[in-house]
Design a protein around this motif. Structure first.
Motif, short mmCIF file in Angstrom:
data_model
loop_
_atom_site.label_atom_id
_atom_site.label_comp_id
_atom_site.label_asym_id
_atom_site.label_seq_id
_atom_site.Cartn_x
_atom_site.Cartn_y
_atom_site.Cartn_z
N GLU A 101 0.84 -1.20 0.00
CA GLU A 101 0.00 0.00 0.00
C GLU A 101 0.88 1.26 0.00
OE1 GLU A 101 -3.48 0.57 -0.02
OE2 GLU A 101 -3.49 -1.50 -0.72
N LYS A 102 1.98 1.21 0.71
CA LYS A 102 2.92 2.35 0.74
C LYS A 102 3.50 2.58 -0.65
CE LYS A 102 7.38 3.67 2.82
NZ LYS A 102 8.22 3.47 1.62
N GLY A 119 -5.38 0.31 -2.25
CA GLY A 119 -4.45 0.44 -3.37
C GLY A 119 -4.29 -0.86 -4.13
N LYS A 177 -7.30 -1.42 -6.18
CA LYS A 177 -7.32 -0.56 -7.37
C LYS A 177 -6.49 -1.20 -8.49
CE LYS A 177 -8.16 3.35 -9.60
NZ LYS A 177 -7.57 4.63 -9.13
N LEU A 201 0.83 3.99 -2.95
CA LEU A 201 0.54 5.39 -2.62
C LEU A 201 1.60 6.31 -3.20
CD1 LEU A 201 -1.26 7.41 -1.09
CD2 LEU A 201 0.17 6.99 0.94
N GLU A 202 2.86 5.90 -3.12
CA GLU A 202 3.96 6.69 -3.66
C GLU A 202 3.85 6.85 -5.17
OE1 GLU A 202 7.39 4.61 -2.27
OE2 GLU A 202 7.28 5.45 -0.23
N ASN A 203 3.17 5.91 -5.83
CA ASN A 203 2.97 6.02 -7.28
C ASN A 203 1.64 6.69 -7.63
OD1 ASN A 203 4.04 5.45 -9.96
ND2 ASN A 203 2.34 4.00 -10.19
N GLY A 204 0.98 7.27 -6.64
CA GLY A 204 -0.22 8.04 -6.89
C GLY A 204 -1.52 7.27 -6.75
N SER A 205 -1.46 6.04 -6.23
CA SER A 205 -2.67 5.22 -6.05
C SER A 205 -3.51 5.20 -7.33
CB SER A 205 -3.51 5.75 -4.88
OG SER A 205 -2.78 5.68 -3.67
N ASN A 206 -2.84 4.99 -8.46
CA ASN A 206 -3.49 5.08 -9.77
C ASN A 206 -3.80 3.72 -10.41
OD1 ASN A 206 -0.91 4.26 -10.37
ND2 ASN A 206 -0.53 5.81 -11.94
#
Length: 210
Positions: free
Chosen positions: A135-136, A188, A191, A139-144
């Motif tokens: 998840e970290k 994440g 997603k 998140l660092e990649n924009g949660s895309n």
């Protein structure tokens, strides 16, 4: 154009990424279940999966080990991360972490009863750490919906296959083993799963499940 034989058991486990990639490539391939354990000694390392590629000139290339097979097929399809050695190392790390959780999952399922308590504790500890770390990274990649950049890569496909496998109902599995990867616990990760599921790359595989 090459043709392929994928040797594995008739279950969704360590060969799912290979199946996704083979179906996406459009290359002809055959799923083959060897007579087991009679043919165990005929496999390169005495284990499955095994991939056999036949080139146009008739040359055969045999490869074993699930991660090696996955990365070979992903490389041929241009799906490995291309943004430098650090991201390549991260990709190797993340895919190895998936394999660790899958291995613990199946170790528990086929272990004798007196070993299961320890294996369950290891699985739960590893799954919790897995979710926290992944998840970290996401998140660092924009949660895309991607591990790297904004396009689907091998790592996204590996995660999709992992979630597909871990969510299979089984009386032998650890109770609630998939709950660690639920949408509420791992948004994440989910997603990524949903992004790959809706992609053209996974479409032939998704269709094969219906």
């Amino acid at each position: 154009m090459s043709t392929y034989v994928l040797r594995y058991f008739p279950i969704k486990a360590r060969a799912e990424v290979a199946r996704i990639l083979l179906l996406a490539s459009g290359d002809k391939f055959v799923d083959m279940m060897p007579d087991w354990p009679a043919e165990k000694s005929n496999q390169p390392l005495g284990q499955l999966p095994v991939l056999i590629e036949t080139l146009e000139d008739g040359t055969e290339f045999e490869l074993s080990d699930s991660i090696a097979i996955e990365k070979y097929l992903a490389r041929k399809s241009g799906l490995l991360v291309k943004t430098g050695p650090m991201d390549t190392a991260r990709e190797d790390q993340l895919s190895s972490q998936i394999k660790d959780v899958v291995d613990m999952h199946y170790a528990y399922m086929f272990a004798p009863e007196d070993s299961r308590k320890i294996l369950e504790a290891k699985y739960r500890s590893n799954a919790e750490a897995f979710v926290k770390y992944h998840e970290k990274i996401l998140l660092e990649n924009g949660s895309n919906g991607h591990y790297f950049g904004s396009e689907t890569t091998y790592m996204d496909i590996a995660l999709f296959a992992f979630i597909t496998v871990i969510r299979q109902p089984s009386e032998k599995a650890i109770k609630d083993c998939a709950d660690y990867f639920s949408e509420s616990n791992a948004p994440g990760i989910n997603k990524v799963y949903e992004t790959v599921q809706a992609s053209s790359i996974a479409a032939p595989y998704v269709a094969s499940l219906q």
